[in-house]
Design a protein around this motif. Structure first.
Motif, mmCIF file in Angstrom:
data_model
loop_
_atom_site.group_PDB
_atom_site.id
_atom_site.type_symbol
_atom_site.label_atom_id
_atom_site.label_comp_id
_atom_site.label_asym_id
_atom_site.label_seq_id
_atom_site.Cartn_x
_atom_site.Cartn_y
_atom_site.Cartn_z
ATOM 1 N N VAL A 49 0.832 -1.211 0.000
ATOM 2 C CA VAL A 49 0.000 0.000 0.000
ATOM 3 C C VAL A 49 0.864 1.257 0.000
ATOM 4 C CG1 VAL A 49 -1.604 1.363 1.392
ATOM 5 C CG2 VAL A 49 -2.019 -1.062 1.035
ATOM 6 N N THR A 50 1.942 1.251 0.804
ATOM 7 C CA THR A 50 2.845 2.404 0.862
ATOM 8 C C THR A 50 3.404 2.731 -0.517
ATOM 9 O OG1 THR A 50 3.478 1.883 3.135
ATOM 10 C CG2 THR A 50 4.969 3.296 1.884
ATOM 11 N N ASN A 51 3.816 1.713 -1.255
ATOM 12 C CA ASN A 51 4.405 1.947 -2.569
ATOM 13 C C ASN A 51 3.369 2.325 -3.618
ATOM 14 O OD1 ASN A 51 7.465 1.341 -2.671
ATOM 15 N ND2 ASN A 51 6.659 -0.267 -1.339
ATOM 16 N N LEU A 52 2.146 1.845 -3.486
ATOM 17 C CA LEU A 52 1.084 2.263 -4.416
ATOM 18 C C LEU A 52 0.767 3.743 -4.222
ATOM 19 C CD1 LEU A 52 -1.406 -0.765 -4.348
ATOM 20 C CD2 LEU A 52 0.217 -0.162 -6.138
ATOM 21 N N PHE A 53 0.688 4.179 -2.961
ATOM 22 C CA PHE A 53 0.446 5.600 -2.699
ATOM 23 C C PHE A 53 1.638 6.452 -3.165
ATOM 24 C CE2 PHE A 53 -3.045 4.370 0.164
ATOM 25 C CZ PHE A 53 -3.974 5.340 -0.186
ATOM 26 N N ALA A 54 2.848 5.925 -2.994
ATOM 27 C CA ALA A 54 4.039 6.661 -3.451
ATOM 28 C C ALA A 54 3.972 6.903 -4.958
ATOM 29 C CB ALA A 54 5.299 5.878 -3.088
ATOM 30 N N TYR A 55 3.562 5.882 -5.700
ATOM 31 C CA TYR A 55 3.443 6.045 -7.153
ATOM 32 C C TYR A 55 2.372 7.076 -7.494
ATOM 33 C CZ TYR A 55 2.353 5.096 -12.030
ATOM 34 O OH TYR A 55 2.115 5.239 -13.376
ATOM 35 N N MET A 56 1.215 7.000 -6.831
ATOM 36 C CA MET A 56 0.113 7.931 -7.125
ATOM 37 C C MET A 56 0.519 9.380 -6.881
ATOM 38 S SD MET A 56 -3.472 6.143 -5.993
ATOM 39 C CE MET A 56 -3.001 5.762 -4.306
ATOM 40 N N PHE A 57 1.290 9.624 -5.806
ATOM 41 C CA PHE A 57 1.665 10.986 -5.457
ATOM 42 C C PHE A 57 3.006 11.412 -6.071
ATOM 43 C CE2 PHE A 57 -1.389 10.066 -2.061
ATOM 44 C CZ PHE A 57 -2.179 11.207 -2.136
ATOM 45 N N GLY A 58 3.602 10.527 -6.880
ATOM 46 C CA GLY A 58 4.826 10.886 -7.587
ATOM 47 C C GLY A 58 6.036 11.052 -6.698
ATOM 48 N N ILE A 59 6.087 10.298 -5.592
ATOM 49 C CA ILE A 59 7.259 10.361 -4.723
ATOM 50 C C ILE A 59 8.017 9.036 -4.804
ATOM 51 C CG2 ILE A 59 6.230 12.041 -3.155
ATOM 52 C CD1 ILE A 59 5.474 9.813 -1.296
ATOM 53 N N GLU A 60 9.227 9.030 -4.291
ATOM 54 C CA GLU A 60 10.101 7.859 -4.421
ATOM 55 C C GLU A 60 9.527 6.652 -3.675
ATOM 56 O OE1 GLU A 60 14.795 6.614 -3.655
ATOM 57 O OE2 GLU A 60 14.062 8.614 -3.133
ATOM 58 N N LYS A 61 9.570 5.503 -4.332
ATOM 59 C CA LYS A 61 9.086 4.273 -3.711
ATOM 60 C C LYS A 61 10.084 3.771 -2.661
ATOM 61 C CE LYS A 61 6.505 2.507 -7.703
ATOM 62 N NZ LYS A 61 6.386 1.374 -8.653
ATOM 63 N N ILE A 62 9.582 2.941 -1.767
ATOM 64 C CA ILE A 62 10.437 2.280 -0.776
ATOM 65 C C ILE A 62 10.540 0.818 -1.195
ATOM 66 C CG2 ILE A 62 10.732 1.668 1.647
ATOM 67 C CD1 ILE A 62 9.067 4.097 2.381
ATOM 68 N N GLN A 63 11.628 0.469 -1.865
ATOM 69 C CA GLN A 63 11.763 -0.880 -2.411
ATOM 70 C C GLN A 63 12.297 -1.884 -1.393
ATOM 71 O OE1 GLN A 63 10.643 -1.628 -5.273
ATOM 72 N NE2 GLN A 63 10.620 0.201 -6.542
ATOM 73 N N ASP A 64 12.828 -1.362 -0.278
ATOM 74 C CA ASP A 64 13.427 -2.241 0.742
ATOM 75 C C ASP A 64 12.510 -2.302 1.956
ATOM 76 O OD1 ASP A 64 15.034 -3.731 2.365
ATOM 77 O OD2 ASP A 64 16.508 -2.159 2.733
ATOM 78 N N LEU A 65 12.108 -3.507 2.326
ATOM 79 C CA LEU A 65 11.208 -3.680 3.468
ATOM 80 C C LEU A 65 11.843 -3.192 4.762
ATOM 81 C CD1 LEU A 65 8.476 -4.702 4.382
ATOM 82 C CD2 LEU A 65 9.415 -7.004 4.532
ATOM 83 N N ASN A 66 13.141 -3.360 4.896
ATOM 84 C CA ASN A 66 13.826 -2.879 6.109
ATOM 85 C C ASN A 66 13.747 -1.357 6.222
ATOM 86 O OD1 ASN A 66 14.650 -5.398 7.126
ATOM 87 N ND2 ASN A 66 16.361 -5.460 5.687
ATOM 88 N N ALA A 67 13.761 -0.686 5.063
ATOM 89 C CA ALA A 67 13.662 0.776 5.067
ATOM 90 C C ALA A 67 12.288 1.219 5.561
ATOM 91 C CB ALA A 67 13.911 1.314 3.658
ATOM 92 N N LEU A 68 11.246 0.449 5.232
ATOM 93 C CA LEU A 68 9.902 0.772 5.710
ATOM 94 C C LEU A 68 9.818 0.564 7.227
ATOM 95 C CD1 LEU A 68 7.001 1.577 4.937
ATOM 96 C CD2 LEU A 68 6.488 -0.861 4.708
ATOM 97 N N ARG A 69 10.415 -0.528 7.706
ATOM 98 C CA ARG A 69 10.430 -0.770 9.150
ATOM 99 C C ARG A 69 11.127 0.378 9.895
ATOM 100 N NH1 ARG A 69 12.641 -6.731 7.855
ATOM 101 N NH2 ARG A 69 10.649 -7.816 7.498
ATOM 102 N N LYS A 70 12.234 0.823 9.311
ATOM 103 C CA LYS A 70 12.998 1.918 9.913
ATOM 104 C C LYS A 70 12.174 3.198 9.920
ATOM 105 C CE LYS A 70 17.390 4.391 9.453
ATOM 106 N NZ LYS A 70 18.612 4.569 8.636
ATOM 107 N N LEU A 71 11.414 3.428 8.840
ATOM 108 C CA LEU A 71 10.581 4.621 8.735
ATOM 109 C C LEU A 71 9.511 4.636 9.820
ATOM 110 C CD1 LEU A 71 10.073 7.117 6.881
ATOM 111 C CD2 LEU A 71 8.378 5.734 5.690
#
Length: 366
Positions: A49-71
């Motif tokens: 869901v995070t990456n789908l919203f990132a695409y819709m709003f034209g911001i950089e995707k989070i391709q690494d799951l660890n990066a999402l956990r850190k966020l």
């Protein structure tokens, strides 16, 4: 309404109140969301869901799951637990009954907005219409489902949603591959059919390489279920004929008459600007003039290059800025460099015949 945990339902046969979750109805498990101890299916859902919203709003995707956990951790995201209320059903019924009475009362009395409210509403409308939303926020990117791109998170999202719902009701979860097969409506092919069609296509390629005349080529219709094998001469490509376009409410004239999908309008010239291309086009293609010109993009990310008229002030400024720029430079700026195997750009637009009738042309290659 019912309370998901404590409600009752009417038995269709006896009319008596019985526990709602009885018979064939399966009581759902309640998911608890703890960002510190996420279960795999929950984590997969949030990741997709995070990456789908990132695409819709034209911001950089989070391709690494660890990066999402850190966020999550760095931003101190906390999900408050949901607290159910046993007596909410009675309150809901009371609120609904009250709302229904109010609506009925308004209908009976024919309540209308007074002059002051009407004026305030008109002022609000004017304020909204005066806002240029293009300056407030950039347009959202539309998501078009594509099952074969593993980097777009489409199948990941479908898999996560279906597995979370399956867990709720104690249904066996599915693998990503299974979800991809179902969502993409992929029907497994029979190996013998695939092998046969591939072999027949290769036979036609041999004929092409040998330079045989057209009469030697064949189309094939194969049905292994009935052991039917049909071979026949290829039909000529469909010719484009004059027709009436119901959407444009105008007659469209093919130029040249009867062209097919194999015909192309080829325009050579490495350093042509947009304006030079528009001026050159009537000289190379039967006097046709260009009313609008864009790069071919399959209906996505359309960038206007030229308009003989101005649909809006904003587009008029863009066209004026781009008319003296080279086509190739604009293409690279919008879409990146051409693929190594391609040395042409595909263009499309709105055209008129030499006597100012609406025209359709073959595909334009520059």
């Amino acid at each position: 309404g019912i309370n998901a945990e404590y409600g009752t339902r009417k038995d269709p046969l006896t009319g008596e109140d019985v526990p709602f979750w009885s018979g064939s109805k399966r009581f759902p498990q309640i998911a608890q969301l703890d960002l510190e101890k996420l279960e795999e299916r929950q984590e997969n859902f949030l990741f997709a869901v995070t990456n789908l919203f990132a695409y819709m709003f034209g911001i950089e995707k989070i391709q690494d799951l660890n990066a999402l956990r850190k966020l999550f951790k760095e931003n101190g995201v906390v999900v408050p637990p949901w607290q159910g209320e046993k007596k909410w059903e009675a309150q809901l019924k009371k609120d609904l009954a009250s709302a229904a009475d109010e609506v009925e009362k308004m209908r009976d009395e024919n309540v209308a907005l007074d002059e002051q409210e009407t004026e305030a509403l008109n002022v609000l409308k004017k304020e909204l219409l005066a806002i240029n939303f293009r300056n407030v926020a950039k347009p959202l990117n539309e998501i078009a489902f594509e099952k074969d791109d593993d980097s777009n998170f489409h199948i990941d999202f479908i898999t996560a949603c279906s597995n979370n719902r399956a867990w709720n009701y104690g249904i066996p979860e599915a693998t990503r591959h299974t979800c991809k097969m179902i969502a993409g409506k992929i029907i497994p092919a029979i190996a013998t059919t695939t092998a046969m069609i591939t072999g027949l296509v290769c036979l036609e390629l041999y004929k092409l390489l040998l330079g045989l005349e057209r009469e030697k080529f064949c189309c094939s219709n194969i049905n292994l279920g009935t052991s039917t094998f049909e071979f026949f001469e290829p039909q000529p490509p469909n010719k484009t004929l004059e027709y009436f376009d119901k959407e444009l409410y105008d007659t469209m004239y093919p130029v040249p008459s009867g062209f097919t999908v194999w015909d192309k309008v080829k325009i050579r010239g490495k350093d042509l600007t947009v304006e030079q291309f528009v001026e050159l086009f009537p000289k190379v293609h039967h006097g046709c003039t260009i009313s609008a010109l864009t790069f071919f993009s399959g209906g996505k990310d359309i960038r206007p290059l030229y308009f003989s008229f101005s649909p809006s002030e904003e587009i008029g400024k863009l066209v004026e800025e781009r008319k003296n720029r080279k086509l190739l430079d604009l293409y690279v700026e919008f879409y990146g460099p051409l693929p190594p195997h391609r040395n042409y750009i595909i263009l499309e637009g709105v055209f008129n015949t030499s006597d100012d009738q609406s025209a359709i042309t073959p595909q334009i290659l520059y």
